[in-house]
Design an enzyme around this catalytic site. Sequence first.
Site, short mmCIF file in Angstrom:
data_model
loop_
_atom_site.label_atom_id
_atom_site.label_comp_id
_atom_site.label_asym_id
_atom_site.label_seq_id
_atom_site.Cartn_x
_atom_site.Cartn_y
_atom_site.Cartn_z
N ASP A 72 5.64 4.69 3.00
CA ASP A 72 7.08 4.48 2.92
C ASP A 72 7.74 5.17 1.73
OD1 ASP A 72 5.82 2.72 1.16
OD2 ASP A 72 6.76 0.91 1.96
N MET A 107 2.54 0.42 2.88
CA MET A 107 1.20 0.86 2.52
C MET A 107 0.20 -0.29 2.47
SD MET A 107 2.05 3.60 -0.51
CE MET A 107 0.38 4.28 -0.56
N HIS A 108 -1.06 0.07 2.33
CA HIS A 108 -2.17 -0.80 1.91
C HIS A 108 -2.64 -1.81 2.96
CE1 HIS A 108 -1.02 0.89 -1.90
NE2 HIS A 108 0.01 0.08 -2.07
#
Length: 483
Positions: free
Chosen positions: A235, A79-80
Amino acid sequence: MYIGLDLGTSGVRALLVRADGVPVGSQEAHYQAAHPAPGWSEQDPATWVAGCRSALAALRAEHPVEYGAVRGIAVAGHMHGAVLLDADGTVLRPCILWNDTRSHVQAARLDAADGVRDISGNIVFPGFTAPKLAWVAEHEPDIFSRVAKVVLPKDYVSLWMSGICASEMSDAAGTAWLDVGGRDWSDRLLDAGGMRRDQMPALHEGTGVIGLLRDALADEMGLPRGVQVVAGAADNAAAACGVGALKEGDGFVSLGTSGVVLAARDGFAPDAGSAVHTFCHAVPGRWYQMGVTLACTDSLNWLARITGQGPAALTAALGDAVRAPGSLRFYPYLSGERTPHNDAQVRGGFSGLDIGHDAPDMTRAVLEGVSFAQADSLLALRATGADPQTLLAIGGGAASLHWVQMLANTLNLPLEIPARGEFGAALGAARLAICGVTGANPSEVMTKPEIARTVYPDAALVGAFAEGHQAYRAAYPMLKALQ
């Protein structure tokens, strides 16, 4: 047949499954991240594409008939990360990854902005996407001025496959640009971060079909034309799909690179101040919450690196019996910490280190320290109303029964260990592909794995681990004062 891709920061895994969800085969490809400055973590998105090509080619070579019958593909990913694209779709700079902490000043500023926590449901952590773009705006203004689209890592892979710029709810929830309760981009949050809605990808649910695999890529990779590209998931949301954690009461504890305690939620119940992440689930109408420890198996890997022994050798030296925590204590803040501290600057280490301590003592302290950090996450989750009565234990660290027993004692919860077999993010992505292509109900596809054994807390040690956890928690202000 369906393919789930699990895009990690150290490699990508391609899993081929049948329509009934039974795995047929898998392949992996590996790559590395760059750390050009303290606190920085970056990756060239081209390495992800190269990794996917390699893993898919190997899968094709191993299972040519089944590979040729693929109908859908979906990607799960870390992520991110901020992938910045210009108007031509060209990557403007290396992706700033989830564990990059350079934007802590920008994160604090965004977090303090009026309404940001209320709409996003979360603290704005330095690892989130929005503060990364604010950092680029301040430090790389020429690049920022050319940003036409921002995509997340897994969505860059989907863009490569389909030619369509799209994302989905579970990953978008970690940007600090999404109205997590409303499941849409928030103009208020975008404005706070200096961004616009037209710079965002189109949003889908994780089971939504983005489009078709590009014909040229299908021909190149030996896949049938007309393969549908499904939106996929972040994820941890994909891992939840892989282990059937969809409804209230379901959850898992993951001993991976980072540590996660995750609880599925039937509704949106944020408590940003707890430093718990409240995100959309990958399936429609559901959410999940998780506490995150930034350095979980990374802490053990660090000890392995400096002692010259492998992680498995270090844990094997502890034997079978778990004993009460001793005076040697480890604080796993090697990269700062998220839950419950939201502190990118704090650093960890040992306390109570004595000349008589040896490598097994240090190993035991590391496992205890990470377990205490996971207990912090569980306490924070309970403060939001989540109250799992048992958790699945997954991730590489769960291969150590010693560690799982120690964690069960610390959390005072039974931990279920899945039987050997396929589960996790790659399977979750494949299951999302199945649901997207066939329209199947996720609750019927995303079932729980067979359980090999359940590890129960040792009643004789639970009290000692609770005392150790309290001492661990009390040390944080002292470590903070040393910054």
